[in-house]
Design a protein around this motif. Structure first.
Motif, short mmCIF file in Angstrom:
data_model
loop_
_atom_site.label_atom_id
_atom_site.label_comp_id
_atom_site.label_asym_id
_atom_site.label_seq_id
_atom_site.Cartn_x
_atom_site.Cartn_y
_atom_site.Cartn_z
N PRO A 136 -16.50 -3.47 -3.26
CA PRO A 136 -15.78 -3.70 -2.00
C PRO A 136 -16.68 -3.69 -0.76
CG PRO A 136 -14.55 -2.18 -3.37
CD PRO A 136 -15.87 -2.39 -4.04
N PHE A 137 -17.66 -2.80 -0.72
CA PHE A 137 -18.47 -2.65 0.50
C PHE A 137 -19.86 -3.29 0.39
CE2 PHE A 137 -15.24 0.55 0.96
CZ PHE A 137 -14.96 0.57 2.32
N HIS A 148 -21.29 -5.60 3.16
CA HIS A 148 -20.22 -6.39 3.76
C HIS A 148 -19.86 -5.88 5.16
CE1 HIS A 148 -18.79 -7.32 -0.61
NE2 HIS A 148 -19.90 -7.96 -0.29
N ALA A 151 -17.55 -4.42 7.75
CA ALA A 151 -16.42 -3.50 7.59
C ALA A 151 -15.12 -4.08 8.13
CB ALA A 151 -16.72 -2.18 8.29
N ASP A 184 -13.94 -6.86 7.62
CA ASP A 184 -13.35 -7.75 6.62
C ASP A 184 -12.88 -7.01 5.37
OD1 ASP A 184 -13.93 -9.96 8.26
OD2 ASP A 184 -15.97 -10.10 7.43
N ILE A 185 -12.97 -5.68 5.37
CA ILE A 185 -12.61 -4.88 4.20
C ILE A 185 -11.29 -4.17 4.47
CG2 ILE A 185 -13.36 -3.08 2.61
CD1 ILE A 185 -16.24 -3.61 3.61
N GLN A 189 -9.12 -0.23 0.61
CA GLN A 189 -10.32 0.01 -0.18
C GLN A 189 -10.91 1.39 0.06
OE1 GLN A 189 -11.37 -1.76 -2.57
NE2 GLN A 189 -10.26 -3.68 -2.27
N ARG A 234 -8.88 -0.45 10.31
CA ARG A 234 -10.02 0.35 9.86
C ARG A 234 -10.83 0.84 11.06
NH1 ARG A 234 -12.86 1.39 5.43
NH2 ARG A 234 -11.65 -0.04 4.12
N GLY A 261 -9.62 -6.34 7.82
CA GLY A 261 -9.74 -4.88 7.87
C GLY A 261 -8.95 -4.26 9.00
#
Length: 428
Positions: free
Chosen positions: A87-88, A139, A141, A143-144, A148, A247, A244
């Motif tokens: 994921p990251f 990645h 953050a 976009d996460i 996750q 987040r 994201g």
């Protein structure tokens, strides 16, 4: 919600500047103005061109731009393969099609410090000539999805552990800048938990293993501010525009502002010079200015817990420097590294991670014989130069390859003839 509001306000300001640049360029380039030539219009169009490009690049992840490799008159395509997907961050392999695999297998651990892993593009290019190159691709953050979960320095360390396990024991790890202390901890973690998966060598380049060994403006800032001040002033919540949303992050735009403020006069002059070149029609899409700033201005958000734990545990708490770092409830003992050769590289003029901060890793490796320790301080080199500039290409890279060969099983691999990447010679 106020943190989400400030995040969106920054994005709105960036978007507005991009729009103003595009509008100025379009207006000043209007054909009817050619009837009455005016230098002011040329400068207005040039300002708009440079401004639009600069603010547009801040939200775009740069392409690797590594597509071909030429060796002994034969072209090879380069395919970027995802070996491990998380994921990251992913583990990528730059596979040179049609070429016999090189015996040197190198893992580049890229920093998660505001820029994408593509910042190491020239490092990858220079190593591809002689090595099978893998890299950690972290990645953005924003976009996460929040689902996750978190990502702090312990998670980062465990990601590096997993990547090392995937690559196997014949790996040579090179950690650049920020991940140096965490990669050292990951190696020690494997030494205790899974000795068979340890890499063959570990090269640490310009990293803050012990920030107190040589204070810089970066370490002074970490000491000066409190964690409460950092959390209040630096941490924001991702807006609705991104996957994201919600987040908590340290925004890349804030990090970029910090980068630029450290050398504001030099950056201002660089952009003024570029506007002049554009006005005189002396600039191009891929001139030196654009090649540098297309990468430098492309920034990513960091997970808030990663940024805050880095400051609290590595800079303020000095957990790695004091050999007190804990990963997943396990206290890592760097002294347990007994057969992984460790080399440190520093730049004499590095104003981000000053000489002394990285070489501190060797003192922590109490279980490692002196024959497996090495260090190098590059004269006249700054932070960027020790991993991507002329100092890296001409002096440091050959020393790192020599260190790798000296600590590999069997005889050193034969050196191929000089190759080319993207039709540009790579200097070995």
């Amino acid at each position: 919600m106020r943190y989400m509001l400030t995040y969106d306000m920054m994005e709105a300001a960036r978007n507005t500047n991009q729009w103003m640049g595009a509008s100025a360029q379009a207006l000043a380039s209007y054909p009817i103005f050619s009837m009455m030539p005016n230098p002011a219009l040329n400068w207005m169009a040039a300002w708009g061109d440079v401004t639009e490009r600069a603010f547009e690049r801040m939200t775009a992840k740069p392409d690797w731009g590594i597509r071909t490799f030429t060796e002994q008159g034969r072209d090879h395509l380069i395919k970027i393969e995802t070996v491990v997907e998380k994921p990251f961050g992913n583990l990528l392999h730059f596979k040179v099609s049609g070429r016999t695999a090189r015996s040197r297998k190198v893992l580049l651990v890229a920093p998660m410090s505001g820029h994408y892993a593509t910042l190491l593009r020239s490092t990858v290019k220079s190593l591809l000539v002689d090595c099978e190159v893998y890299i950690t691709d972290w990645h953005n953050a924003r976009d996460i999805p929040v689902s996750q979960g978190k990502f702090d320095i312990e998670d980062y360390t465990l990601y590096v552990v997993d990547f090392m396990r995937e690559m196997g024991p014949d790996t040579h790890v090179i950690a650049v800048c920020q991940p140096a202390p965490l990669t050292l901890a990951a190696t020690a973690y494997l030494a205790e938990q899974d000795p068979a998966a340890q890499p063959r060598t570990l090269t640490l380049i310009g990293g803050p293993v012990n920030p107190d060994a040589a204070p810089t403006e970066v370490t002074d800032f970490g000491r000066r501010v409190t964690m409460g001040q950092l959390e209040t002033s630096m941490i924001q919540r991702v807006g609705f525009k991104h996957a994201g949303v919600g987040r908590m992050v340290y925004p890349g735009l804030l990090q970029l502002a910090s980068f630029i403020s450290m050398n504001a006069e030099r950056h201002n002059q660089a952009f003024l010079d570029q506007i002049g070149r554009v006005a005189r029609e002396e600039a191009s899409d891929y001139d030196a200015h654009n090649r540098f700033y297309d990468e430098y201005l492309a920034v990513m958000d960091l997970p808030a817990e990663f940024y805050l734990s880095t400051v609290r545990r590595l800079f303020k708490g000095l957990e790695v420097a004091h050999n007190e770092f804990v990963v997943g409830g396990h206290k890592v003992d760097i002294g347990k590294i007994t057969n992984v050769a460790v080399k440190t590289v520093e730049g004499a003029k590095d104003d981000i991670s000053a000489p002394g901060q990285c070489i501190a890793a060797l003192d922590l490796c109490t279980g490692l014989p002196d024959s497996k320790k090495a260090s190098h301080v590059e004269p006249e080199a700054g932070h960027y130069g020790i991993f991507a500039g002329r100092s890296w290409r001409d002096n440091i890279r050959p020393l790192v390859l020599e260190f790798i060969d000296a600590n590999s099983d069997g005889n050193p691999p034969a050196q191929p003839k000089a190759g080319k990447l993207n039709d540009k010679p790579i200097v070995a």
